[in-house]
Design an enzyme around this catalytic site. Sequence first.
Site, PDB file in Angstrom:
ATOM      1  N   ASN A  71     112.608  17.394 -61.675  1.00 23.13           N
ATOM      2  CA  ASN A  71     111.411  17.747 -60.790  1.00 23.13           C
ATOM      3  C   ASN A  71     110.983  19.112 -60.966  1.00 23.13           C
ATOM      4  O   ASN A  71     111.710  20.133 -61.333  1.00 23.13           O
ATOM      5  CB  ASN A  71     112.355  17.900 -59.273  1.00 23.13           C
ATOM      6  CG  ASN A  71     112.404  16.523 -58.632  1.00 23.13           C
ATOM      7  OD1 ASN A  71     113.085  15.807 -59.228  1.00 23.13           O
ATOM      8  ND2 ASN A  71     111.857  16.343 -57.532  1.00 23.13           N
ATOM      9  N   ASN A  72     109.718  19.445 -61.264  1.00 23.41           N
ATOM     10  CA  ASN A  72     108.945  20.450 -61.434  1.00 23.41           C
ATOM     11  C   ASN A  72     108.749  21.475 -60.193  1.00 23.41           C
ATOM     12  O   ASN A  72     108.323  20.478 -59.148  1.00 23.41           O
ATOM     13  CB  ASN A  72     107.778  20.293 -62.045  1.00 23.41           C
ATOM     14  CG  ASN A  72     107.867  20.010 -63.505  1.00 23.41           C
ATOM     15  OD1 ASN A  72     107.002  20.485 -64.545  1.00 23.41           O
ATOM     16  ND2 ASN A  72     108.626  19.174 -63.907  1.00 23.41           N
ATOM     17  N   PHE A  85     107.885  18.113 -51.831  1.00 25.85           N
ATOM     18  CA  PHE A  85     108.746  18.851 -50.806  1.00 25.85           C
ATOM     19  C   PHE A  85     108.997  20.309 -50.713  1.00 25.85           C
ATOM     20  O   PHE A  85     108.980  20.867 -49.619  1.00 25.85           O
ATOM     21  CB  PHE A  85     110.564  18.554 -51.421  1.00 25.85           C
ATOM     22  CG  PHE A  85     111.586  19.074 -50.898  1.00 25.85           C
ATOM     23  CD1 PHE A  85     111.757  18.941 -49.535  1.00 25.85           C
ATOM     24  CD2 PHE A  85     112.322  19.879 -51.467  1.00 25.85           C
ATOM     25  CE1 PHE A  85     112.803  19.321 -48.914  1.00 25.85           C
ATOM     26  CE2 PHE A  85     113.641  20.453 -50.741  1.00 25.85           C
ATOM     27  CZ  PHE A  85     113.721  20.190 -49.507  1.00 25.85           C
ATOM     28  N   ASP A 104      89.851  14.284 -65.964  1.00 25.79           N
ATOM     29  CA  ASP A 104      90.639  13.943 -64.449  1.00 25.79           C
ATOM     30  C   ASP A 104      89.688  13.603 -63.459  1.00 25.79           C
ATOM     31  O   ASP A 104      88.449  13.981 -63.418  1.00 25.79           O
ATOM     32  CB  ASP A 104      91.282  15.455 -64.053  1.00 25.79           C
ATOM     33  CG  ASP A 104      92.302  15.459 -62.948  1.00 25.79           C
ATOM     34  OD1 ASP A 104      93.254  15.884 -63.322  1.00 25.79           O
ATOM     35  OD2 ASP A 104      91.968  15.005 -61.922  1.00 25.79           O
ATOM     36  N   TYR A 123     106.498   3.765 -57.566  1.00 22.92           N
ATOM     37  CA  TYR A 123     106.238   4.928 -58.523  1.00 22.92           C
ATOM     38  C   TYR A 123     106.822   4.719 -59.791  1.00 22.92           C
ATOM     39  O   TYR A 123     106.199   4.855 -60.847  1.00 22.92           O
ATOM     40  CB  TYR A 123     106.196   6.543 -57.842  1.00 22.92           C
ATOM     41  CG  TYR A 123     106.155   7.565 -58.736  1.00 22.92           C
ATOM     42  CD1 TYR A 123     105.296   8.068 -59.522  1.00 22.92           C
ATOM     43  CD2 TYR A 123     107.241   8.193 -58.849  1.00 22.92           C
ATOM     44  CE1 TYR A 123     104.965   9.089 -60.352  1.00 22.92           C
ATOM     45  CE2 TYR A 123     107.469   9.227 -59.733  1.00 22.92           C
ATOM     46  CZ  TYR A 123     106.327   9.736 -60.593  1.00 22.92           C
ATOM     47  OH  TYR A 123     106.199  10.663 -61.539  1.00 22.92           O
ATOM     48  N   SER A 124     108.271   4.957 -59.550  1.00 23.79           N
ATOM     49  CA  SER A 124     109.069   5.234 -60.845  1.00 23.79           C
ATOM     50  C   SER A 124     108.930   3.897 -61.602  1.00 23.79           C
ATOM     51  O   SER A 124     108.986   4.093 -62.925  1.00 23.79           O
ATOM     52  CB  SER A 124     110.551   5.544 -60.386  1.00 23.79           C
ATOM     53  OG  SER A 124     110.983   4.842 -59.469  1.00 23.79           O
ATOM     54  N   THR A 129     108.933  10.973 -66.468  1.00 28.11           N
ATOM     55  CA  THR A 129     109.722  11.315 -65.532  1.00 28.11           C
ATOM     56  C   THR A 129     111.266  10.873 -65.546  1.00 28.11           C
ATOM     57  O   THR A 129     111.500   9.664 -66.082  1.00 28.11           O
ATOM     58  CB  THR A 129     109.377  10.902 -63.737  1.00 28.11           C
ATOM     59  OG1 THR A 129     110.365  11.239 -62.998  1.00 28.11           O
ATOM     60  CG2 THR A 129     109.024   9.586 -63.884  1.00 28.11           C
TER      61      THR A 129
END
Length: 342
Positions: free
Chosen positions: A187-188, A198, A34, A158-159, A122
Site C-alpha cells: 500500500n502506497n 483510506f 492516460d 480488483y486483485s 500489487t
Amino acid sequence: MKNIVVTGGAGFIGSNFVHYIVNNYSEVYVIVLDKLTYAGNKANLSGLPKDRVELIVGDICDEELVSRVVKKADAVVHYAAETHNDNSLEDPFPFIQTNLLGTYTLLEACRKNDVRYHHISTDEVYGELPLKEDILNDDRKLAEKFTTHTPYNPSSPYSSTKAGSDLLVKAWVRSFGLRATISNCSNNYGPYQHIEKFIPRQITNILCGIRPKLYGEGMNVRDWIHTNDHSSAVWAILTRGKIGETYLIGADGEQNNKFVLESILELMGCPKKAYDQIQDRVGHDLRYAIDSTKLRQELGWEPKYTDFRAGLKHTIQWYIEHEGWWKNEKRVVEKRYKKQGQ
Ligand code: NAD
Ligand code: TDX
C-alpha cells in the site's frame, strides 16, 4: 532509457513516478498515456517542463493508439489500472477491461516493437496473511510475509484482474521472449492519492467536518510505503532488474487501520476516538506484508521514507494546502460511499 511511456501517469503513483524521473534523470523524456478516468487528473502533472513530459489522453485498450505511442519508446512502465477494491465490488467490468484487456494490448504492442516493458502490480495478488499474533500461536509454520514464491490467491475483482495481468506478462516473457519485469508493491501513501482511498478519505473527512469511517474493527493490517520509495524501486528494476523476474517492493511499514486512523486524528488535533466504525468491506483481506529481501540484495535498493508518522504528517499537510485539488470531488465520493452503506 531516453524515451519512456508511463501509462496511468496522471494517477496517484504514476504521477509521483513522473515527478521522480523529472527530478532525478535529466536525460529522460516521458510520454504519459492516460485516459483521465475519475482517478486521473491533469493537475497531477502541472508545473512539469513541457520539453520533458508529454500527456497523451487515451485508452490503453485502443490498439491503434497504443501501437503508435509504444513505437516511439525505449520502455513502457505500465501503471494504468482500475485500482479501488470497493469499486470493483460494485462493478467489476471496467476492471476486466482495463486491467486485463488493456495490459494485453500493451503487451502485444511491446512484443511487436521489441520494447522493454515493466509491469506495476500489487501485493494483493497473493491474497491475505494471518495476523502476526495468530502465526505465533499456530504450529503449522504459516507464511509470515509474501515472497515471490507465495502462490497467487486474489480475493476481489480488483486483485484477481491484477493477478490475471501479471500472468499475461509471465506468459509473454516465456512464449514470446518479451523483455519484461514485474513488481508487486504494498500500500502506497503520499500526495496526489485519490480521496476514495483510506488515508486521504479520512484526512479530507476531518477537514470537511465529517467523522472518519473505519471498516469493521480496524484490525486489518496494511504494509505502508511512501510513494517516492515505490518510484525509486521501479527505476532500479527498470534499469537494473533481470528480465523475466518479479520483484516485491515493500518498506516494512505494517500498521493496522485503527492505528493509522487514530494517528491521523491525533496529528490533526482531534480526539483519538472521534470516528465511526462502519460496515466492513466484503471479503476484506486481513493482512498484507512484503518480504523485499530480493530487491534489496540483488539491486541494492533501500527505502528512504521509513518514518511513517513523519510521512503521514507531510501527507496531511499536502491535503490541507491543496484543498482545490480535492474539494469538488469530495461530495461525489462520499455520495457513492453512502449508497454502498460505507
Ligand atoms: P489511480 O487509480 O490513482 O490511477 C490510475 C490511473 O490510470 C489514472 O490516471 C487513470 O486515469 C488511468 N487509467 C485508468 N484506466 C485507464 C485506461 N483504460 N487507459 C489509460 N489510462 C487509464 O491508481 P494508483 O493507486 O496510482 O495505482 C497505479 C498502479 O499501481 C496500478 O496498477 C495499481 O494496481 C498499482 N498499485 C497500487 C498500489 C496502491 O497502494 N495504490 C499499491 C500497489 C500497486
Ligand atoms: O473508508 C475506508 N475505511 C477503511 O477502514 C476505506 C476507504 C478503507 N478502509 C480500509 C480498507 C483497507 O483495509 O483501509 C484499508 C486500506 O483501504 P484502501 O485505501 O481502499 O486500500 P486497499 O484496499 O488496501 O488497496 C490499496 O493497496 C493496494 C490500493 O487501493 C490498491 O490499488 C493497491 O493494489
